[in-house]
Write a protein that holds these residues in place. Structure first.
Motif, PDB file in Angstrom:
ATOM      1  N   VAL A   1      -3.668  13.801  -2.083  1.00  0.00           N
ATOM      2  CA  VAL A   1      -4.603  14.201  -3.139  1.00  0.00           C
ATOM      3  C   VAL A   1      -4.390  13.354  -4.393  1.00  0.00           C
ATOM      4  O   VAL A   1      -4.645  13.802  -5.501  1.00  0.00           O
ATOM      5  CB  VAL A   1      -4.442  15.702  -3.475  1.00  0.00           C
ATOM      6  N   GLY A   2      -3.915  12.124  -4.209  1.00  0.00           N
ATOM      7  CA  GLY A   2      -3.595  11.291  -5.360  1.00  0.00           C
ATOM      8  C   GLY A   2      -2.422  11.875  -6.128  1.00  0.00           C
ATOM      9  O   GLY A   2      -1.511  12.469  -5.550  1.00  0.00           O
ATOM     10  N   PHE A   3      -2.465  11.736  -7.462  1.00  0.00           N
ATOM     11  CA  PHE A   3      -1.389  12.260  -8.311  1.00  0.00           C
ATOM     12  C   PHE A   3      -1.783  13.585  -8.946  1.00  0.00           C
ATOM     13  O   PHE A   3      -1.384  13.896 -10.070  1.00  0.00           O
ATOM     14  CB  PHE A   3      -1.013  11.224  -9.375  1.00  0.00           C
ATOM     15  N   ASP A   4      -2.542  14.381  -8.220  1.00  0.00           N
ATOM     16  CA  ASP A   4      -2.954  15.693  -8.702  1.00  0.00           C
ATOM     17  C   ASP A   4      -1.737  16.621  -8.731  1.00  0.00           C
ATOM     18  O   ASP A   4      -1.156  16.932  -7.686  1.00  0.00           O
ATOM     19  CB  ASP A   4      -4.036  16.249  -7.772  1.00  0.00           C
ATOM     20  N   ARG A   5      -1.373  17.099  -9.914  1.00  0.00           N
ATOM     21  CA  ARG A   5      -0.194  17.946 -10.071  1.00  0.00           C
ATOM     22  C   ARG A   5      -0.539  19.436 -10.123  1.00  0.00           C
ATOM     23  O   ARG A   5       0.325  20.260 -10.435  1.00  0.00           O
ATOM     24  CB  ARG A   5       0.586  17.564 -11.332  1.00  0.00           C
ATOM     25  N   SER A   6      -1.762  19.795  -9.810  1.00  0.00           N
ATOM     26  CA  SER A   6      -2.131  21.203  -9.847  1.00  0.00           C
ATOM     27  C   SER A   6      -1.454  21.957  -8.696  1.00  0.00           C
ATOM     28  O   SER A   6      -1.148  21.392  -7.653  1.00  0.00           O
ATOM     29  CB  SER A   6      -3.648  21.373  -9.775  1.00  0.00           C
ATOM     30  N   ILE A   7      -1.224  23.240  -8.931  1.00  0.00           N
ATOM     31  CA  ILE A   7      -0.547  24.073  -7.945  1.00  0.00           C
ATOM     32  C   ILE A   7      -1.550  24.541  -6.887  1.00  0.00           C
ATOM     33  O   ILE A   7      -2.631  25.035  -7.216  1.00  0.00           O
ATOM     34  CB  ILE A   7       0.103  25.295  -8.620  1.00  0.00           C
ATOM     35  N   SER A   8      -1.197  24.383  -5.630  1.00  0.00           N
ATOM     36  CA  SER A   8      -2.041  24.836  -4.522  1.00  0.00           C
ATOM     37  C   SER A   8      -1.508  26.176  -4.016  1.00  0.00           C
ATOM     38  O   SER A   8      -0.459  26.237  -3.365  1.00  0.00           O
ATOM     39  CB  SER A   8      -2.032  23.802  -3.385  1.00  0.00           C
TER      40      SER A   8
ATOM     41  N   PRO B   1       0.799  -1.230   0.000  1.00  0.00           N
ATOM     42  CA  PRO B   1       0.000   0.000   0.000  1.00  0.00           C
ATOM     43  C   PRO B   1       0.829   1.276   0.000  1.00  0.00           C
ATOM     44  O   PRO B   1       0.818   2.064   0.953  1.00  0.00           O
ATOM     45  CB  PRO B   1      -0.814  -0.124   1.286  1.00  0.00           C
ATOM     46  N   VAL B   2       1.557   1.516  -1.093  1.00  0.00           N
ATOM     47  CA  VAL B   2       2.303   2.757  -1.244  1.00  0.00           C
ATOM     48  C   VAL B   2       1.388   3.782  -1.916  1.00  0.00           C
ATOM     49  O   VAL B   2       0.863   3.524  -3.003  1.00  0.00           O
ATOM     50  CB  VAL B   2       3.577   2.547  -2.078  1.00  0.00           C
ATOM     51  N   LEU B   3       1.208   4.931  -1.262  1.00  0.00           N
ATOM     52  CA  LEU B   3       0.311   5.970  -1.751  1.00  0.00           C
ATOM     53  C   LEU B   3       1.077   7.278  -1.935  1.00  0.00           C
ATOM     54  O   LEU B   3       2.063   7.537  -1.239  1.00  0.00           O
ATOM     55  CB  LEU B   3      -0.831   6.189  -0.758  1.00  0.00           C
ATOM     56  N   PRO B   4       0.625   8.133  -2.859  1.00  0.00           N
ATOM     57  CA  PRO B   4       1.309   9.418  -3.046  1.00  0.00           C
ATOM     58  C   PRO B   4       0.891  10.448  -2.015  1.00  0.00           C
ATOM     59  O   PRO B   4      -0.286  10.552  -1.658  1.00  0.00           O
ATOM     60  CB  PRO B   4       0.852   9.836  -4.451  1.00  0.00           C
ATOM     61  N   ARG B   5       1.843  11.206  -1.547  1.00  0.00           N
ATOM     62  CA  ARG B   5       1.582  12.308  -0.613  1.00  0.00           C
ATOM     63  C   ARG B   5       2.274  13.541  -1.199  1.00  0.00           C
ATOM     64  O   ARG B   5       3.502  13.618  -1.255  1.00  0.00           O
ATOM     65  CB  ARG B   5       2.147  11.958   0.772  1.00  0.00           C
ATOM     66  N   ARG B   6       1.469  14.491  -1.676  1.00  0.00           N
ATOM     67  CA  ARG B   6       2.012  15.626  -2.425  1.00  0.00           C
ATOM     68  C   ARG B   6       2.678  16.642  -1.511  1.00  0.00           C
ATOM     69  O   ARG B   6       2.209  16.907  -0.398  1.00  0.00           O
ATOM     70  CB  ARG B   6       0.879  16.312  -3.206  1.00  0.00           C
ATOM     71  N   GLY B   7       3.776  17.222  -2.000  1.00  0.00           N
ATOM     72  CA  GLY B   7       4.453  18.280  -1.260  1.00  0.00           C
ATOM     73  C   GLY B   7       5.018  19.321  -2.193  1.00  0.00           C
ATOM     74  O   GLY B   7       5.403  19.019  -3.332  1.00  0.00           O
ATOM     75  N   PHE B   8       5.076  20.579  -1.717  1.00  0.00           N
ATOM     76  CA  PHE B   8       5.609  21.694  -2.493  1.00  0.00           C
ATOM     77  C   PHE B   8       6.890  22.221  -1.856  1.00  0.00           C
ATOM     78  O   PHE B   8       7.069  22.150  -0.640  1.00  0.00           O
ATOM     79  CB  PHE B   8       4.592  22.841  -2.553  1.00  0.00           C
ATOM     80  N   ILE B   9       7.752  22.762  -2.689  1.00  0.00           N
ATOM     81  CA  ILE B   9       8.969  23.427  -2.229  1.00  0.00           C
ATOM     82  C   ILE B   9       9.098  24.745  -2.978  1.00  0.00           C
ATOM     83  O   ILE B   9       8.896  24.808  -4.195  1.00  0.00           O
ATOM     84  CB  ILE B   9      10.216  22.553  -2.457  1.00  0.00           C
TER      85      ILE B   9
END
Length: 385
Positions: free
Chosen positions: A278-285, A216-224
């Motif tokens: 947020v899954g593989f959502d690549r939109s900018i937050s 169960p590897v899931l994506p966890r989005r992060g910004f830099i």
């Protein structure tokens, strides 16, 4: 063709595994559907940390990896800008300082070097810190690397030892002899192998699915955020707020932000860290980026006058129990895993690769791999949502 080991994934973990396996005498092929370090490894800060880990198996692996970075790989450190800058964790309240002191007690018992830092001592470490902070803790073992350089150079060294690296080559399935995995099917043809290592990072769960096993590897989005270049040593260490440790250990799907600020050799300042599932959502937050900027300014008020020149995002490979998956998979003999390291994958890659190579050739491993066993999770239909 036939080899001893196929490594799926050319990020830092896959590159370290390929390098150490080649050193151990194995014939290795690395397959990568994109470019070298084209996934999570290209979207991190290059952390090699012990400060953000509580006592337990992950901290044990972090300390072991420190040894590998500083001993086994020391001669190559300049190639990937290994910088033993140390980490400064700061707290805004006396309660936060007390929590840091309590954490440090357990970390010291495990072998971590920690120095308590009083309010009055903070400017000696970081002259530009906000004056209202209550205290902190300094971790001299914390370090930083340039992760894309790590992957590129480890694979170059592996190739010098006889390994092959095939980019733009996607794994589409597995070869089997009964229940045993005997190789991979790829977009460029079949490769038979004595073992296949799943080091596909955030996409490792999908590779496991192809083999009929649940990881169960899931994506966890992060910004830099990246700032304009500043004079050398404007920010001297990796500096982060005490709540970062709690965010790392959290399983919350909602947006979490805690300030992490550090300079680079080129003068730019990296600002993190955010986490959200947020899954593989690549939109900018805009919310995430704005919050990171505000919290960084709260730590270092002088950043208010500094321009951010770009931002980037990545997906950390998250496991529900916050431990990576390392070792052979008894549900599919011949399949191995080195994945699920979340945001610690760069730092833990060196130890992971060394341990995998030891296990592959039948040597006793320097650390017990039981806590990282691939079959420790419930079946997919029973897994919590």
């Amino acid at each position: 063709m036939s080899v001893d080991l196929v490594v799926v994934g050319a990020g830092v973990v896959g590159a370290a595994s390929a390098y150490f396996a080649t050193l151990a005498g194995l014939r290795v092929v690395v397959v990568e559907r994109g470019a070298i370090a084209g996934g999570t490894s290209s979207a991190g800060e290059g952390n090699v940390l012990v400060s953000d880990k509580e006592a337990g198996p992950e901290l044990d692996l972090a300390l072991y990896s420190q040894r590998i970075w500083r001993e086994d790989l020391a001669e190559h450190g300049d190639r990937w800008e290994f910088e033993s800058k140390g980490g400064l964790v700061v707290a805004a309240s006396e309660q936060g300082v007390a929590s840091l002191r309590a954490l440090a007690v357990h970390q010291r018992r495990a072998g971590v070097e920690v120095r308590d830092v009083t309010r009055s001592e903070l400017p000696d470490y970081e002259p530009h810190l906000a004056p209202q902070l209550a205290g902190g803790a300094f971790y001299p073992q914390d370090a930083q690397v340039q992760p894309m350089l790590v992957a590129a150079h480890l694979l170059r060294l592996a190739r010098a030892g006889g390994a092959q690296v095939r980019t733009r080559t996607e794994v589409t399935g597995f070869l089997r002899a009964g229940d045993r995995v005997t190789g991979v099917r790829t977009s460029a043809g079949d490769i038979t192998a004595g073992a296949v290592l799943n080091a596909a990072g955030t996409w490792a769960g999908g590779i496991a699915d192809l083999a009929g096993v649940h990881v169960p590897v899931l994506p966890r989005r992060g910004f830099i955020l990246v700032t304009q270049p500043l004079p050398a040593r404007t920010i001297r260490h990796k500096v982060y707020a005490a709540e970062y440790v709690g965010d790392v250990a959290s399983s919350d799907a909602a947006l979490q932000t805690s300030p992490v600020v550090e300079g680079t050799a080129g003068g730019t300042v990296l600002i993190g860290a955010s986490r959200e599932r947020v899954g593989f959502d690549r939109s900018i937050s805009v919310t995430a980026i704005g919050t990171l900027a505000a919290k960084a300014i709260a730590l270092f008020p002088m950043l208010r006058e500094v321009r951010a020149i770009r931002t980037y995002l990545g997906f950390r490979p998250y496991c529900p129990d916050h431990l990576p998956v390392i070792g052979p998979d008894p549900r599919a003999p011949g399949l191995w895993h080195a994945c699920g390291h979340e945001g610690a994958g760069i730092g833990l890659s060196a130890g992971t690769g060394k341990l995998i190579s030891q296990a592959l050739v039948g040597q006793p491993t320097d650390l017990d791999l039981t806590p990282f066993a691939p079959d420790r999770f419930p079946p997919a239909e029973e897994a919590p949502r």
